[in-house]
Design an enzyme around this catalytic site. Structure first.
Site: not given
Ligand code: IPE
Ligand code: IPE
Ligand code: MG
Length: 240
Positions: A18, A22, A66
């Site tokens: 993960d 970001r 997702n």
């Protein structure tokens, strides 16, 4: 059911990769740039496994949830999976890696499924690291699909409902060929499991680390594994 020992090295490590989005956003780049950087990491971590004593590596690449992301991101990810498999097939085989996929293939495009089938077939006899890629995988979806198959066997008279136990279920799960994970690692600082290996992780040890997946290095992997060696796994018993 496969039992794990209290050895210093986890036999089966599962990773929730993960933080790609970001990672890219921090650099002012589109999220897909992060996914590409993340794919590069996979290679390094798979390669590190034999030396570190990890025999089974399972990675979460795309969840059943997702699909709710933007069409651009989903399409970009599917394209990336195809490209990754196409590019890596030969070197994975050369490194004797045995690759398998878990998750529901029904919703995946045929071109991708063909590449997945081909990679599984090509590496089927390999005796190196067992790499399992979770693609369109969700733990609840997996249990529901397993239950459907189990119910079908009952309806056909192949399975007696009185004999269904916690040893029956794993045979119907996508992971029927895997031992349970000893260690589940999640990168990016989120402390949740997001529908990953729900049944299989009943007694896994968890490591939630802050590093974003594209920054996760072999050195950090090694550190996480050595912390695992210091843990005492009790499996519900009282140590004597
Ligand atoms: C994980 O990274 C990869 C996939 C879920 C496909 P994310 O895309 O979830 O990255 P963040 O969590 O948004 O940073
Ligand atoms: C879990 O990450 C799925 C994968 C790593 C493939 P997500 O980023 O999708 O999970 P949430 O949304 O933070 O729970
Ligand atoms: Mg995420």
């Amino acid at each position: 059911m496969a039992k794990s020992s209290n050895s210093d090295t986890p036999t089966h490590v599962a990773i929730i990769m993960d933080g790609n989005g970001r990672w890219a956003q921090m650099r002012g780049r589109p999220r897909l740039v992060g996914h590409h950087a993340g794919a590069k990491r996979v290679k390094e971590i798979v390669r590190a496994c034999p030396d570190l004593g990890v025999k089974y590596l399972t990675i979460f690449a795309f969840s059943t949830e997702n699909w709710t992301r933007t069409q651009t991101e989903v399409a970009g990810l599917m394209k990336l999976f195809k490209r990754y498999i196409r590019r890596e097939t030969q070197s994975l085989h050369d490194e004797r890696v045995r690759v398998r996929f878990i998750g529901d293939r029904v919703r995946l495009e045929p071109a991708l499924v063909d590449l997945m089938d081909n990679l599984e077939l090509l590496t089927a006899e390999n005796t190196g690291v067992h790499l399992t890629i979770a693609l369109n995988y969700g733990g609840r979806d997996e249990v529901a699909r397993a239950t459907r198959r189990l119910a079908h066997d009952v309806a056909l008279g192949k399975l007696d409902p009185r004999e269904v136990s916690d040893e029956t279920m794993p045979k119907y799960l996508d992971t029927y060929f895997l031992p349970d994970p000893d260690l589940v690692i999640r990168t990016s600082g989120e402390a949740r499991i997001s529908n990953f290996l729900l049944w299989q992780s009943a007694y896994a040890e968890y490591e939630f680390i802050d590093t974003l997946w594209p920054d996760f290095s072999e050195t950090e992997f090694q550190k996480v594994l050595s912390r695992f060696g210091q843990r005492e796994r009790r499996f519900g018993a009282v140590p004597v």
